[in-house]
Write a protein that holds these residues in place. Sequence first.
Motif, PDB file in Angstrom:
ATOM      1  N   ALA A  53       0.836  -1.200   0.000  1.00  0.00           N
ATOM      2  CA  ALA A  53       0.000   0.000   0.000  1.00  0.00           C
ATOM      3  C   ALA A  53       0.870   1.250   0.000  1.00  0.00           C
ATOM      4  O   ALA A  53       0.564   2.236  -0.682  1.00  0.00           O
ATOM      5  CB  ALA A  53      -0.934  -0.001   1.208  1.00  0.00           C
ATOM      6  N   LEU A  54       1.956   1.216   0.759  1.00  0.00           N
ATOM      7  CA  LEU A  54       2.874   2.342   0.813  1.00  0.00           C
ATOM      8  C   LEU A  54       3.497   2.595  -0.564  1.00  0.00           C
ATOM      9  O   LEU A  54       3.560   3.726  -1.036  1.00  0.00           O
ATOM     10  CB  LEU A  54       3.963   2.061   1.851  1.00  0.00           C
ATOM     11  CG  LEU A  54       4.957   3.160   2.157  1.00  0.00           C
ATOM     12  CD1 LEU A  54       4.265   4.443   2.592  1.00  0.00           C
ATOM     13  CD2 LEU A  54       5.925   2.686   3.235  1.00  0.00           C
ATOM     14  N   GLU A  55       3.913   1.534  -1.213  1.00  0.00           N
ATOM     15  CA  GLU A  55       4.498   1.664  -2.549  1.00  0.00           C
ATOM     16  C   GLU A  55       3.474   2.189  -3.561  1.00  0.00           C
ATOM     17  O   GLU A  55       3.808   2.998  -4.427  1.00  0.00           O
ATOM     18  CB  GLU A  55       5.068   0.323  -3.005  1.00  0.00           C
ATOM     19  CG  GLU A  55       6.062   0.478  -4.128  1.00  0.00           C
ATOM     20  CD  GLU A  55       6.942  -0.737  -4.275  1.00  0.00           C
ATOM     21  OE1 GLU A  55       6.818  -1.399  -5.313  1.00  0.00           O
ATOM     22  OE2 GLU A  55       7.742  -1.000  -3.368  1.00  0.00           O
ATOM     23  N   GLN A  56       2.232   1.776  -3.435  1.00  0.00           N
ATOM     24  CA  GLN A  56       1.185   2.296  -4.319  1.00  0.00           C
ATOM     25  C   GLN A  56       0.998   3.797  -4.133  1.00  0.00           C
ATOM     26  O   GLN A  56       0.840   4.537  -5.110  1.00  0.00           O
ATOM     27  CB  GLN A  56      -0.135   1.562  -4.080  1.00  0.00           C
ATOM     28  CG  GLN A  56      -0.147   0.153  -4.620  1.00  0.00           C
ATOM     29  CD  GLN A  56      -1.421  -0.591  -4.264  1.00  0.00           C
ATOM     30  OE1 GLN A  56      -2.313  -0.067  -3.600  1.00  0.00           O
ATOM     31  NE2 GLN A  56      -1.505  -1.838  -4.713  1.00  0.00           N
ATOM     32  N   LEU A  60      11.168   7.482  -4.564  1.00  0.00           N
ATOM     33  CA  LEU A  60      11.553   6.779  -3.349  1.00  0.00           C
ATOM     34  C   LEU A  60      11.596   5.282  -3.587  1.00  0.00           C
ATOM     35  O   LEU A  60      10.755   4.739  -4.304  1.00  0.00           O
ATOM     36  CB  LEU A  60      10.559   7.079  -2.221  1.00  0.00           C
ATOM     37  CG  LEU A  60      10.472   8.525  -1.751  1.00  0.00           C
ATOM     38  CD1 LEU A  60       9.291   8.710  -0.803  1.00  0.00           C
ATOM     39  CD2 LEU A  60      11.773   8.956  -1.095  1.00  0.00           C
ATOM     40  N   THR A  61      12.550   4.624  -2.968  1.00  0.00           N
ATOM     41  CA  THR A  61      12.661   3.171  -2.996  1.00  0.00           C
ATOM     42  C   THR A  61      12.247   2.646  -1.629  1.00  0.00           C
ATOM     43  O   THR A  61      12.759   3.103  -0.613  1.00  0.00           O
ATOM     44  CB  THR A  61      14.109   2.744  -3.309  1.00  0.00           C
ATOM     45  OG1 THR A  61      14.487   3.294  -4.571  1.00  0.00           O
ATOM     46  CG2 THR A  61      14.242   1.232  -3.339  1.00  0.00           C
ATOM     47  N   VAL A  62      11.331   1.690  -1.599  1.00  0.00           N
ATOM     48  CA  VAL A  62      10.838   1.118  -0.343  1.00  0.00           C
ATOM     49  C   VAL A  62      11.682  -0.102   0.009  1.00  0.00           C
ATOM     50  O   VAL A  62      11.839  -1.015  -0.799  1.00  0.00           O
ATOM     51  CB  VAL A  62       9.351   0.702  -0.466  1.00  0.00           C
ATOM     52  CG1 VAL A  62       8.856   0.079   0.828  1.00  0.00           C
ATOM     53  CG2 VAL A  62       8.498   1.890  -0.870  1.00  0.00           C
ATOM     54  N   ILE A  63      12.182  -0.095   1.237  1.00  0.00           N
ATOM     55  CA  ILE A  63      12.991  -1.207   1.736  1.00  0.00           C
ATOM     56  C   ILE A  63      12.471  -1.603   3.109  1.00  0.00           C
ATOM     57  O   ILE A  63      12.290  -0.752   3.975  1.00  0.00           O
ATOM     58  CB  ILE A  63      14.482  -0.803   1.848  1.00  0.00           C
ATOM     59  CG1 ILE A  63      15.004  -0.367   0.482  1.00  0.00           C
ATOM     60  CG2 ILE A  63      15.311  -1.933   2.429  1.00  0.00           C
ATOM     61  CD1 ILE A  63      16.350   0.311   0.535  1.00  0.00           C
ATOM     62  N   ARG A  64      12.214  -2.877   3.312  1.00  0.00           N
ATOM     63  CA  ARG A  64      11.822  -3.367   4.638  1.00  0.00           C
ATOM     64  C   ARG A  64      13.030  -3.244   5.550  1.00  0.00           C
ATOM     65  O   ARG A  64      14.114  -3.722   5.219  1.00  0.00           O
ATOM     66  CB  ARG A  64      11.359  -4.828   4.555  1.00  0.00           C
ATOM     67  CG  ARG A  64      11.173  -5.525   5.878  1.00  0.00           C
ATOM     68  CD  ARG A  64       9.894  -5.255   6.605  1.00  0.00           C
ATOM     69  NE  ARG A  64       8.722  -5.698   5.890  1.00  0.00           N
ATOM     70  CZ  ARG A  64       7.498  -5.269   6.170  1.00  0.00           C
ATOM     71  NH1 ARG A  64       7.305  -4.397   7.134  1.00  0.00           N
ATOM     72  NH2 ARG A  64       6.481  -5.693   5.489  1.00  0.00           N
ATOM     73  N   SER A  92      14.191  -4.279  11.397  1.00  0.00           N
ATOM     74  CA  SER A  92      13.281  -4.411  12.534  1.00  0.00           C
ATOM     75  C   SER A  92      11.828  -4.612  12.096  1.00  0.00           C
ATOM     76  O   SER A  92      10.956  -4.801  12.922  1.00  0.00           O
ATOM     77  CB  SER A  92      13.391  -3.190  13.445  1.00  0.00           C
ATOM     78  OG  SER A  92      13.052  -2.022  12.736  1.00  0.00           O
ATOM     79  N   GLY A  93      11.562  -4.565  10.790  1.00  0.00           N
ATOM     80  CA  GLY A  93      10.205  -4.828  10.301  1.00  0.00           C
ATOM     81  C   GLY A  93       9.432  -3.600   9.878  1.00  0.00           C
ATOM     82  O   GLY A  93       8.293  -3.713   9.424  1.00  0.00           O
ATOM     83  N   GLY A  94      10.005  -2.432  10.002  1.00  0.00           N
ATOM     84  CA  GLY A  94       9.361  -1.212   9.526  1.00  0.00           C
ATOM     85  C   GLY A  94       9.706  -0.988   8.066  1.00  0.00           C
ATOM     86  O   GLY A  94       9.852  -1.929   7.308  1.00  0.00           O
ATOM     87  N   ALA A  95       9.848   0.267   7.683  1.00  0.00           N
ATOM     88  CA  ALA A  95      10.178   0.589   6.297  1.00  0.00           C
ATOM     89  C   ALA A  95      11.147   1.756   6.230  1.00  0.00           C
ATOM     90  O   ALA A  95      11.056   2.702   7.011  1.00  0.00           O
ATOM     91  CB  ALA A  95       8.919   0.927   5.518  1.00  0.00           C
ATOM     92  N   HIS A  96      12.071   1.664   5.296  1.00  0.00           N
ATOM     93  CA  HIS A  96      12.940   2.776   4.948  1.00  0.00           C
ATOM     94  C   HIS A  96      12.555   3.207   3.541  1.00  0.00           C
ATOM     95  O   HIS A  96      12.501   2.378   2.629  1.00  0.00           O
ATOM     96  CB  HIS A  96      14.410   2.364   4.959  1.00  0.00           C
ATOM     97  CG  HIS A  96      14.936   2.048   6.309  1.00  0.00           C
ATOM     98  ND1 HIS A  96      16.110   1.380   6.511  1.00  0.00           N
ATOM     99  CD2 HIS A  96      14.450   2.321   7.540  1.00  0.00           C
ATOM    100  CE1 HIS A  96      16.332   1.240   7.804  1.00  0.00           C
ATOM    101  NE2 HIS A  96      15.324   1.798   8.456  1.00  0.00           N
ATOM    102  N   LEU A  97      12.259   4.477   3.380  1.00  0.00           N
ATOM    103  CA  LEU A  97      11.968   5.031   2.067  1.00  0.00           C
ATOM    104  C   LEU A  97      13.196   5.827   1.662  1.00  0.00           C
ATOM    105  O   LEU A  97      13.479   6.884   2.212  1.00  0.00           O
ATOM    106  CB  LEU A  97      10.722   5.921   2.118  1.00  0.00           C
ATOM    107  CG  LEU A  97       9.492   5.310   2.781  1.00  0.00           C
ATOM    108  CD1 LEU A  97       8.318   6.274   2.718  1.00  0.00           C
ATOM    109  CD2 LEU A  97       9.134   3.980   2.148  1.00  0.00           C
ATOM    110  N   GLN A  98      13.950   5.284   0.725  1.00  0.00           N
ATOM    111  CA  GLN A  98      15.232   5.848   0.349  1.00  0.00           C
ATOM    112  C   GLN A  98      15.102   6.788  -0.851  1.00  0.00           C
ATOM    113  O   GLN A  98      14.427   6.464  -1.833  1.00  0.00           O
ATOM    114  CB  GLN A  98      16.217   4.740  -0.021  1.00  0.00           C
ATOM    115  CG  GLN A  98      16.501   3.751   1.083  1.00  0.00           C
ATOM    116  CD  GLN A  98      17.421   4.285   2.151  1.00  0.00           C
ATOM    117  OE1 GLN A  98      17.229   3.961   3.306  1.00  0.00           O
ATOM    118  NE2 GLN A  98      18.408   5.071   1.808  1.00  0.00           N
TER     119      GLN A  98
END
Length: 154
Positions: free
Chosen positions: A88-91, A100-104, A107-113
């Motif tokens: 959903a975040l990537e959408q 932005l690149t989405v990376i898990r 710790s299970g959250g997300a990094h948006l690079q």
Amino acid sequence: MTPAETAESMLKRFRGLDTAYGFFEPQNRKSGPKKDGKGHTRRGEVDRVLWEQHLTGRAMLGVVPITTEATCYWGAIDIDDYTVDLNALEQRIHQYVLPLTVIRSKSGGAHLQLYLTDEAPARKVRQTLGDWAVALGHPGVEIFPKQDALAGPE
């Protein structure tokens, strides 16, 4: 790509402060989603060997994105919500046409690079990433770089 080539690629991609970096040595035990261990700031420049340690899991490297000139080549939005729906975040990112690149995160959250081809003022990167975090429904999250300029001599 060999491990050494991957480390060299990461060294170029994550250019940042050349006088200090974060270093975390994980322990065997784990409590919750975060790993136990010992983290500290080290003086010096990030090199290929440190990246190899990071990529093999022997240590976790924390590159400081801001340079001594108050610029950066990359930035990140750190979402520590461990229930975040990455799809959903990537959408939403695609909907807003954000680079932005989405990376898990580990710790299970997300990094948006955000990766930049040229250096940009850290102040502008922070402001832009903060605005994007709000637009994506995650106000108040941690933004990297953490400051607009370094506080004093490093």
